[in-house]
Design a protein around this motif. Sequence first.
Motif, PDB file in Angstrom:
ATOM      1  N   ARG A  40       0.844  -1.203   0.000  1.00 55.56           N
ATOM      2  CA  ARG A  40       0.000   0.000   0.000  1.00 55.56           C
ATOM      3  C   ARG A  40       0.868   1.236   0.000  1.00 55.56           C
ATOM      4  N   VAL A  41       0.351   2.276  -0.669  1.00 53.22           N
ATOM      5  CA  VAL A  41       1.064   3.547  -0.747  1.00 53.22           C
ATOM      6  C   VAL A  41       0.059   4.673  -0.588  1.00 53.22           C
ATOM      7  N   ASN A  42       0.540   5.827  -0.192  1.00 53.31           N
ATOM      8  CA  ASN A  42      -0.307   7.013  -0.141  1.00 53.31           C
ATOM      9  C   ASN A  42      -0.334   7.678  -1.516  1.00 53.31           C
ATOM     10  N   ILE A  43      -1.470   8.292  -1.819  1.00 51.73           N
ATOM     11  CA  ILE A  43      -1.591   8.966  -3.103  1.00 51.73           C
ATOM     12  C   ILE A  43      -0.537  10.057  -3.223  1.00 51.73           C
ATOM     13  N   ASN A  44       0.010  10.210  -4.441  1.00 50.08           N
ATOM     14  CA  ASN A  44       1.064  11.166  -4.779  1.00 50.08           C
ATOM     15  C   ASN A  44       2.436  10.773  -4.240  1.00 50.08           C
ATOM     16  N   ASP A  45       2.543   9.581  -3.639  1.00 48.20           N
ATOM     17  CA  ASP A  45       3.857   9.096  -3.215  1.00 48.20           C
ATOM     18  C   ASP A  45       4.566   8.432  -4.390  1.00 48.20           C
ATOM     19  N   THR A  46       5.904   8.369  -4.281  1.00 48.67           N
ATOM     20  CA  THR A  46       6.725   7.639  -5.250  1.00 48.67           C
ATOM     21  C   THR A  46       7.446   6.514  -4.520  1.00 48.67           C
ATOM     22  N   GLU A  47       7.280   5.288  -5.013  1.00 43.94           N
ATOM     23  CA  GLU A  47       7.860   4.110  -4.375  1.00 43.94           C
ATOM     24  C   GLU A  47       8.719   3.348  -5.387  1.00 43.94           C
TER      25      GLU A  47
ATOM     26  N   PHE B 182      12.587   0.064 -10.248  1.00 47.24           N
ATOM     27  CA  PHE B 182      11.662   0.965 -10.959  1.00 47.24           C
ATOM     28  C   PHE B 182      11.081   1.977  -9.965  1.00 47.24           C
ATOM     29  N   SER B 183      11.216   3.252 -10.283  1.00 51.30           N
ATOM     30  CA  SER B 183      10.644   4.314  -9.450  1.00 51.30           C
ATOM     31  C   SER B 183       9.246   4.646 -10.004  1.00 51.30           C
ATOM     32  N   VAL B 184       8.211   4.375  -9.223  1.00 48.09           N
ATOM     33  CA  VAL B 184       6.822   4.504  -9.682  1.00 48.09           C
ATOM     34  C   VAL B 184       6.094   5.539  -8.820  1.00 48.09           C
ATOM     35  N   SER B 185       5.448   6.501  -9.478  1.00 53.47           N
ATOM     36  CA  SER B 185       4.646   7.516  -8.779  1.00 53.47           C
ATOM     37  C   SER B 185       3.171   7.118  -8.834  1.00 53.47           C
ATOM     38  N   PHE B 186       2.488   7.262  -7.731  1.00 56.21           N
ATOM     39  CA  PHE B 186       1.070   6.892  -7.616  1.00 56.21           C
ATOM     40  C   PHE B 186       0.255   8.178  -7.464  1.00 56.21           C
ATOM     41  N   HIS B 187      -0.230   8.686  -8.601  1.00 54.37           N
ATOM     42  CA  HIS B 187      -0.918   9.975  -8.613  1.00 54.37           C
ATOM     43  C   HIS B 187      -2.435   9.855  -8.447  1.00 54.37           C
ATOM     44  N   SER B 188      -2.973   8.673  -8.625  1.00 54.19           N
ATOM     45  CA  SER B 188      -4.425   8.490  -8.466  1.00 54.19           C
ATOM     46  C   SER B 188      -4.699   7.062  -8.024  1.00 54.19           C
ATOM     47  N   GLU B 189      -5.947   6.830  -7.626  1.00 51.74           N
ATOM     48  CA  GLU B 189      -6.324   5.483  -7.186  1.00 51.74           C
ATOM     49  C   GLU B 189      -6.334   4.493  -8.343  1.00 51.74           C
TER      50      GLU B 189
ATOM     51  N   ALA C 136      -6.047   7.185  -0.181  1.00 51.86           N
ATOM     52  CA  ALA C 136      -6.292   8.586  -0.514  1.00 51.86           C
ATOM     53  C   ALA C 136      -7.401   9.134   0.367  1.00 51.86           C
ATOM     54  N   PRO C 137      -7.337  10.429   0.709  1.00 49.85           N
ATOM     55  CA  PRO C 137      -8.443  11.041   1.452  1.00 49.85           C
ATOM     56  C   PRO C 137      -9.670  11.180   0.549  1.00 49.85           C
ATOM     57  N   VAL C 138     -10.825  11.174   1.153  1.00 49.01           N
ATOM     58  CA  VAL C 138     -12.052  11.268   0.372  1.00 49.01           C
ATOM     59  C   VAL C 138     -12.148  12.634  -0.287  1.00 49.01           C
TER      60      VAL C 138
ATOM     61  N   GLY D 240     -10.983   8.293  -2.748  1.00 49.98           N
ATOM     62  CA  GLY D 240     -11.089   7.930  -1.345  1.00 49.98           C
ATOM     63  C   GLY D 240     -11.021   6.433  -1.162  1.00 49.98           C
ATOM     64  N   SER D 241     -10.259   6.010  -0.172  1.00 52.46           N
ATOM     65  CA  SER D 241     -10.120   4.589   0.137  1.00 52.46           C
ATOM     66  C   SER D 241     -10.771   4.296   1.480  1.00 52.46           C
ATOM     67  N   ASN D 242     -11.319   3.080   1.601  1.00 52.55           N
ATOM     68  CA  ASN D 242     -11.970   2.644   2.842  1.00 52.55           C
ATOM     69  C   ASN D 242     -13.009   3.666   3.306  1.00 52.55           C
TER      70      ASN D 242
END
Length: 424
Positions: free
Chosen positions: A37-44, A81-88, A118-120, A149-151
């Motif tokens: 799991r990652v937070n939105i807009n994070d890069t992992e 691989f550096s991957v950015s998570f910009h959306s759900e 992600a926040p709602v 939004g998650s959960n």
Amino acid sequence: MTGIHFDLIFLLAVVQSAEDQELSGQLLNPTIHGPDRVNINDTETISCNASTETRLIMYSLFRETTLIQAKNVSTPNAANFSVSFHSESDAGAYKCKADSGDVTRAKYSESINIAVLAPVLGVTTNSTPYPPVLKVQSKLSLSCFVKQGSNVTFQWYFDKQQLLPSPSVKINQSSLVIDHVNLNNTGSYECKVSNQFNMKTFRITSNPTQVTVKVPASHPEISATITHMDKEQMFTSFSCVSREGTLPIIYTLYRNGTFVNSYTAQSRREGQLLVPVKYSDKLDNFKCKAVNGFQPKYSNALAIDLAVQMTSDPDPPIPGHPFTLNCSVSYEHKGPYTWHFVHPGKNSTQNTNGNQISVAATDAGRYYCSVNKQISNWIEIPSQDSSLQPVTIAVSIAATVLLILTIGLICYCVANKAHRFNVS
């Protein structure tokens, strides 16, 4: 014999050695490592590594079947691989492919599932039907959509009060269903969503959806009143009223199927339309249409005829006895009604607001009425003396016939007696 056996053992050893060398150079399935799991807009970082003696490997990273990145890496180094998570939508199953140059021998890793937290954000509601204007006993469905939004947790509110599931209201997280709405279900509906993100609680509420439940308008009743008349035109007031139906109701007046005018009844059921029309003995056929958001309903046709009709009770009147006269028209008329009395040697008129008048025993004459300058048929009352003349004539005729029959009978008897005398 012993030499042959030795050669065979040596040959087997050579084959086994060749197979071991080939196995040691074979490309194995790569392994993949990354967060779950990652937070939105994070890069992992997601890493892939495959064991082989080949000096260079092409690594490709896929999300489901979509290629994300690819790179050449020298062994035994891993591909990072550096991957950015910009959306759900960046969430899903990730896997690696390792290719040492022989495409037919490419190897894939197992998949790892990565969730994006992600926040709602961004909440809207949709209704079926749309717009949400329903007749009683129909079905209402509301759906709550979250852009991000998650959960997420959903709550429904009706006129600012939280709605809980009940036999009549079915709630399943993001959906609300009322199978048979009634007038009490009219009001404002909202969807409130919330979730936890980075140790904080985020809440957001949708815009209100205004639901309206109505009783469909019933078939309207139509009536007309002539309010003014002159030689060229007259003004007719038409009344249209639906006894059932939630206000406002829009009434539309048609003349022979052609639009005349419309009226919106906001606070009272009746709709009134004043229509100037050219003066004529017949004003054709008029109809009302009633609409309050559902299938339009029509009145019966009203044929307005300016003709005036007078009747009596009893019919015909009995000379020397009281009787009642009725003056009627095909439209509503609140007076005045003008009564005309024509007697030998004198005439008189009388005005009333009602269409009925009682007449005491009176002399012979003619009676008629008029409305809006239109004259009715007339009823004649014979004098008492003249009423006896037919009886006197009838009695005289009867007496004459009786006298003739008596004389004839006497003559017959005399002739018969003389005939017997001559015979004897």
